[in-house]
Scaffold this motif. Structure first.
Motif, PDB file in Angstrom:
ATOM      1  N   GLY A 193       0.930  -1.379  -0.034  1.00  0.00           N
ATOM      2  CA  GLY A 193      -0.013  -0.027   0.053  1.00  0.00           C
ATOM      3  C   GLY A 193       1.028   1.041   0.037  1.00  0.00           C
ATOM      4  N   ASP A 194       0.525   2.430   0.486  1.00  0.00           N
ATOM      5  CA  ASP A 194       0.854   3.457   0.582  1.00  0.00           C
ATOM      6  C   ASP A 194       2.152   3.758   1.860  1.00  0.00           C
ATOM      7  OD1 ASP A 194       1.734   6.343   0.396  1.00  0.00           O
ATOM      8  OD2 ASP A 194      -0.534   7.112   0.494  1.00  0.00           O
ATOM      9  N   TYR A 195       3.054   3.110   1.300  1.00  0.00           N
ATOM     10  CA  TYR A 195       4.141   2.968   2.352  1.00  0.00           C
ATOM     11  C   TYR A 195       4.903   4.588   2.501  1.00  0.00           C
ATOM     12  CZ  TYR A 195       8.972   2.107   3.674  1.00  0.00           C
ATOM     13  OH  TYR A 195      10.262   2.156   4.689  1.00  0.00           O
ATOM     14  N   ASP A 196       4.959   5.376   1.453  1.00  0.00           N
ATOM     15  CA  ASP A 196       5.499   6.540   2.024  1.00  0.00           C
ATOM     16  C   ASP A 196       4.700   7.451   2.822  1.00  0.00           C
ATOM     17  OD1 ASP A 196       7.525   6.114   0.040  1.00  0.00           O
ATOM     18  OD2 ASP A 196       6.554   7.221  -1.658  1.00  0.00           O
ATOM     19  N   SER A 197       3.271   7.324   2.615  1.00  0.00           N
ATOM     20  CA  SER A 197       2.463   8.114   3.828  1.00  0.00           C
ATOM     21  C   SER A 197       2.652   7.481   5.213  1.00  0.00           C
ATOM     22  CB  SER A 197       0.966   8.143   3.005  1.00  0.00           C
ATOM     23  OG  SER A 197       0.847   8.781   2.193  1.00  0.00           O
ATOM     24  N   LYS A 198       2.878   6.178   5.147  1.00  0.00           N
ATOM     25  CA  LYS A 198       2.929   5.298   6.432  1.00  0.00           C
ATOM     26  C   LYS A 198       4.298   5.754   7.252  1.00  0.00           C
ATOM     27  CE  LYS A 198       2.371   0.834   8.523  1.00  0.00           C
ATOM     28  NZ  LYS A 198       2.092  -0.736   7.938  1.00  0.00           N
ATOM     29  N   ILE A 199       5.164   5.835   6.349  1.00  0.00           N
ATOM     30  CA  ILE A 199       6.847   6.281   6.982  1.00  0.00           C
ATOM     31  C   ILE A 199       6.490   7.925   7.626  1.00  0.00           C
ATOM     32  CG2 ILE A 199       8.926   7.118   6.307  1.00  0.00           C
ATOM     33  CD1 ILE A 199       8.600   4.454   6.608  1.00  0.00           C
ATOM     34  N   VAL A 200       5.817   8.712   6.912  1.00  0.00           N
ATOM     35  CA  VAL A 200       5.572  10.075   7.455  1.00  0.00           C
ATOM     36  C   VAL A 200       4.878  10.217   8.694  1.00  0.00           C
ATOM     37  CG1 VAL A 200       4.524  12.379   6.802  1.00  0.00           C
ATOM     38  CG2 VAL A 200       5.561  11.244   4.996  1.00  0.00           C
ATOM     39  N   THR A 201       3.882   9.278   8.644  1.00  0.00           N
ATOM     40  CA  THR A 201       3.211   9.303   9.993  1.00  0.00           C
ATOM     41  C   THR A 201       3.881   8.617  11.134  1.00  0.00           C
ATOM     42  OG1 THR A 201       0.991   9.097   8.873  1.00  0.00           O
ATOM     43  CG2 THR A 201       1.101   8.361  11.252  1.00  0.00           C
ATOM     44  N   ALA A 202       4.561   7.467  10.891  1.00  0.00           N
ATOM     45  CA  ALA A 202       5.372   6.908  11.967  1.00  0.00           C
ATOM     46  C   ALA A 202       6.654   7.825  12.489  1.00  0.00           C
ATOM     47  CB  ALA A 202       6.031   5.740  11.298  1.00  0.00           C
ATOM     48  N   LEU A 203       7.187   8.583  11.356  1.00  0.00           N
ATOM     49  CA  LEU A 203       8.173   9.473  11.913  1.00  0.00           C
ATOM     50  C   LEU A 203       7.738  10.599  13.036  1.00  0.00           C
ATOM     51  CD1 LEU A 203      10.518   9.868   8.845  1.00  0.00           C
ATOM     52  CD2 LEU A 203      10.843   8.456  10.657  1.00  0.00           C
ATOM     53  N   GLN A 204       6.690  10.811  12.489  1.00  0.00           N
ATOM     54  CA  GLN A 204       6.005  12.176  13.572  1.00  0.00           C
ATOM     55  C   GLN A 204       5.340  11.480  15.024  1.00  0.00           C
ATOM     56  OE1 GLN A 204       2.589  13.346  11.037  1.00  0.00           O
ATOM     57  NE2 GLN A 204       3.982  14.740   9.753  1.00  0.00           N
ATOM     58  N   THR A 205       5.368  10.383  14.952  1.00  0.00           N
ATOM     59  CA  THR A 205       4.834   9.808  16.479  1.00  0.00           C
ATOM     60  C   THR A 205       5.323   8.668  17.024  1.00  0.00           C
ATOM     61  OG1 THR A 205       3.223   8.367  15.145  1.00  0.00           O
ATOM     62  CG2 THR A 205       2.320  10.650  15.366  1.00  0.00           C
ATOM     63  N   SER A 206       6.163   7.836  16.399  1.00  0.00           N
ATOM     64  CA  SER A 206       6.402   6.596  16.816  1.00  0.00           C
ATOM     65  C   SER A 206       7.927   6.517  16.975  1.00  0.00           C
ATOM     66  CB  SER A 206       5.991   5.437  16.111  1.00  0.00           C
ATOM     67  OG  SER A 206       6.317   4.312  16.498  1.00  0.00           O
ATOM     68  N   ALA A 207       8.331   5.488  17.805  1.00  0.00           N
ATOM     69  CA  ALA A 207       9.598   5.045  17.865  1.00  0.00           C
ATOM     70  C   ALA A 207      10.013   3.712  16.846  1.00  0.00           C
ATOM     71  CB  ALA A 207      10.180   4.492  19.248  1.00  0.00           C
ATOM     72  N   VAL A 208       8.869   3.386  16.266  1.00  0.00           N
ATOM     73  CA  VAL A 208       8.886   2.275  15.416  1.00  0.00           C
ATOM     74  C   VAL A 208       8.637   2.753  13.746  1.00  0.00           C
ATOM     75  CG1 VAL A 208       7.887   0.011  14.705  1.00  0.00           C
ATOM     76  CG2 VAL A 208       8.226   0.611  17.163  1.00  0.00           C
ATOM     77  N   PRO A 209       9.353   2.475  13.054  1.00  0.00           N
ATOM     78  CA  PRO A 209      10.471   1.486  12.837  1.00  0.00           C
ATOM     79  C   PRO A 209      11.769   1.997  13.417  1.00  0.00           C
ATOM     80  CG  PRO A 209      10.087   2.506  10.677  1.00  0.00           C
ATOM     81  CD  PRO A 209       9.152   3.226  11.686  1.00  0.00           C
ATOM     82  N   ASP A 210      12.634   1.344  13.886  1.00  0.00           N
ATOM     83  CA  ASP A 210      13.987   1.847  14.190  1.00  0.00           C
ATOM     84  C   ASP A 210      14.797   2.159  12.906  1.00  0.00           C
ATOM     85  OD1 ASP A 210      14.357   1.019  17.285  1.00  0.00           O
ATOM     86  OD2 ASP A 210      13.381  -0.674  16.044  1.00  0.00           O
ATOM     87  N   VAL A 211      14.862   1.331  11.666  1.00  0.00           N
ATOM     88  CA  VAL A 211      15.405   1.496  10.667  1.00  0.00           C
ATOM     89  C   VAL A 211      14.421   1.245   9.539  1.00  0.00           C
ATOM     90  CG1 VAL A 211      17.211   0.212   9.015  1.00  0.00           C
ATOM     91  CG2 VAL A 211      17.441   0.275  11.563  1.00  0.00           C
ATOM     92  N   PHE A 212      14.378   2.144   8.447  1.00  0.00           N
ATOM     93  CA  PHE A 212      13.424   1.990   7.227  1.00  0.00           C
ATOM     94  C   PHE A 212      13.863   2.587   5.911  1.00  0.00           C
ATOM     95  CE2 PHE A 212      13.536   6.278   9.129  1.00  0.00           C
ATOM     96  CZ  PHE A 212      13.223   6.923   7.998  1.00  0.00           C
ATOM     97  N   GLU A 213      13.403   2.150   4.710  1.00  0.00           N
ATOM     98  CA  GLU A 213      13.916   2.468   3.570  1.00  0.00           C
ATOM     99  C   GLU A 213      13.199   3.523   3.128  1.00  0.00           C
ATOM    100  OE1 GLU A 213      13.929  -0.776   0.777  1.00  0.00           O
ATOM    101  OE2 GLU A 213      11.782  -0.761   0.712  1.00  0.00           O
ATOM    102  N   ALA A 214      13.895   4.552   2.670  1.00  0.00           N
ATOM    103  CA  ALA A 214      12.909   5.797   2.093  1.00  0.00           C
ATOM    104  C   ALA A 214      14.109   6.805   1.401  1.00  0.00           C
ATOM    105  CB  ALA A 214      12.557   6.735   3.118  1.00  0.00           C
ATOM    106  N   GLN A 215      13.518   7.836   0.842  1.00  0.00           N
ATOM    107  CA  GLN A 215      14.352   8.965   0.215  1.00  0.00           C
ATOM    108  C   GLN A 215      14.296  10.132   1.162  1.00  0.00           C
ATOM    109  OE1 GLN A 215      12.725   8.771  -3.763  1.00  0.00           O
ATOM    110  NE2 GLN A 215      14.547   7.633  -4.551  1.00  0.00           N
ATOM    111  N   VAL A 216      15.320  10.611   1.527  1.00  0.00           N
ATOM    112  CA  VAL A 216      15.459  11.534   2.666  1.00  0.00           C
ATOM    113  C   VAL A 216      14.655  13.009   2.182  1.00  0.00           C
ATOM    114  CG1 VAL A 216      17.813  12.857   2.250  1.00  0.00           C
ATOM    115  CG2 VAL A 216      16.905  12.823   4.279  1.00  0.00           C
TER     116      VAL A 216
END
Length: 412
Positions: free
Chosen positions: A71-94
């Protein structure tokens, strides 16, 4: 496929593109059992998920749990970085916002003396304010695939200009086959950057201080996407990143990734040709987008040092895993020049041509300073131009205002 790209060829690509410590818990919350959580988006190639789980299980420094994210991985990463300690490591483009908001941590100390072995342009694309925030995993690009026999039957030559592409797509649309597939959004998501480059423009100016599409040629070239629209396949069973539409004969041409080359050749063999995205005119350029997901570390991780040590082990020290990840599950170029000899079906045929396209016209597809808000404004404008017949100049004027505001915000 059993063939390899020549080391010399990949060094040329790299050159022309610009080519662990232990730690204690930081007290930031998250896992209390020392487990590291590693997120990936859902790769389409068979075997990738099993491979990354195998890599994680082999890590001697900690327990690592892999999460696969359809699914929409990029949006999920944005949300996680704002609110959570998970994931510790993730793939993305800075993105610059992640850096300014201290959501990711610098990784300058992870590369050590291997820095010069990574393709320079990839490192630069993951660098903000002089610091590196992502370790590139593999190089991907996108090209135009076409069926030689269908073009010959229609009397169409492989298109080398945008007008020729529009004409070819129109003439190839017949008998239940559409001329071109570039995504179920009508090409807005994947063709916006190549269209800009075809006109000699970009998202940002060369110094990054202004929008790069404040030019009448932007309206002209996005109007060409509107001309393409009647010949585009829409509503395909899978989107542009999957080769199914082309493999199954739903479209005579498809814009999709290098990673699909093995499946496409298996389906159509010598009937496959490849092209870069064509130029608008003599003042523009042929191009292919070049990018790479990179391994990044969440600043909220319960143990940033442990997460960095794991990234170093996997994406710097374990060259056998890095080679397998780039070459065994589809066609990708390794992010490191020393691993080039292990690259997949890129020594000859369409694979070799694609390497040459990257050499001549590879462009970084997602600049760190191009913000999500600016990208949404431009994408929405291009969509209205292409799909609704909106007037290009007015649509782009509004997108330019948003882009200028975002550039000013990032410079404050």
């Amino acid at each position: 496929m059993g063939v390899e790209v020549g080391r010399r060829s990949f060094f040329v690509v790299a050159g022309l593109l610009g080519l662990a410590a232990c730690g204690s818990n930081t007290g930031r919350g998250g896992s209390t059992d020392g487990t590291l959580r590693h997120w990936y988006h859902a790769y389409g190639e068979d075997g990738v998920q099993d491979a990354v789980r195998r890599y994680a299980a082999a890590y001697p420094g900690a327990k690592v749990e892999v999460q696969w994210n359809p699914g929409d991985y990029d949006s999920k990463i944005v949300t996680a970085l704002q609110t959570s300690a998970v994931p510790d490591v993730f793939e993305a483009q800075v993105k610059v916002d992640w850096v300014r908001q201290k959501q990711v941590v610098p990784l300058d100390d992870v590369l050590g003396d291997t820095r010069d072995d990574f393709v320079r342009a990839l490192l630069e694309s993951q660098t903000v304010d002089g610091h590196l925030y992502g370790i590139p995993q593999a190089i991907d690009t996108q090209v135009l695939y076409y069926r030689r026999s269908l073009l010959e039957k229609a009397g169409v030559t492989p298109p080398r200009s945008v007008d020729e592409l529009v004409d070819a797509a129109k003439r190839l649309t017949a008998g239940g086959v559409k001329g071109l597939f570039a995504g179920n959004d009508g090409g807005v998501g994947v063709l916006t950057a190549p269209l800009l480059w075809s006109a000699g423009l970009d998202f940002l100016s060369q110094d990054g201080k202004a929008p790069g599409f404040d030019d009448p040629r932007a309206a002209t070239v996005f109007g060409k996407l509107r001309e393409l629209n009647p010949s585009l396949l829409l509503g395909a069973p899978a989107d542009w990143s999957d080769p199914g539409a082309f493999v199954d004969g739903l479209a005579a041409m498809q814009w999709t990734g290098l990673w699909n080359l093995p499946k496409i050749l298996a389906a159509h063999g010598d009937d496959v040709g490849v092209l870069p995205f064509p130029r608008l005119d003599a003042s523009g350029a042929e191009s292919v987008p070049v990018g790479a997901y990179s391994a990044m570390v969440n600043a909220r991780s319960a143990d940033v040092a442990a997460a960095k040590a794991y990234v170093k082990w996997l994406w710097v020290e374990k060259t056998d895993y890095q080679t397998e990840f780039a070459t065994a599950f589809g066609a990708h170029l390794p992010a490191r020049t020393s691993l080039a000899a292990q690259a997949g079906p890129l020594r000859d045929g369409p694979g070799k041509q694609i390497v040459e396209f990257v050499t001549r016209g590879g462009r970084i597809a997602s600049p760190a300073r191009w913000s999500a808000r600016a990208n949404t404004a431009l994408s929405d404008a291009v969509s209205r131009i292409a799909r609704q017949g909106a007037e290009p100049v007015g649509e782009l004027r509004a997108a330019l205002e948003v882009a200028r505001d975002e550039i000013a915000r990032l410079d404050r």
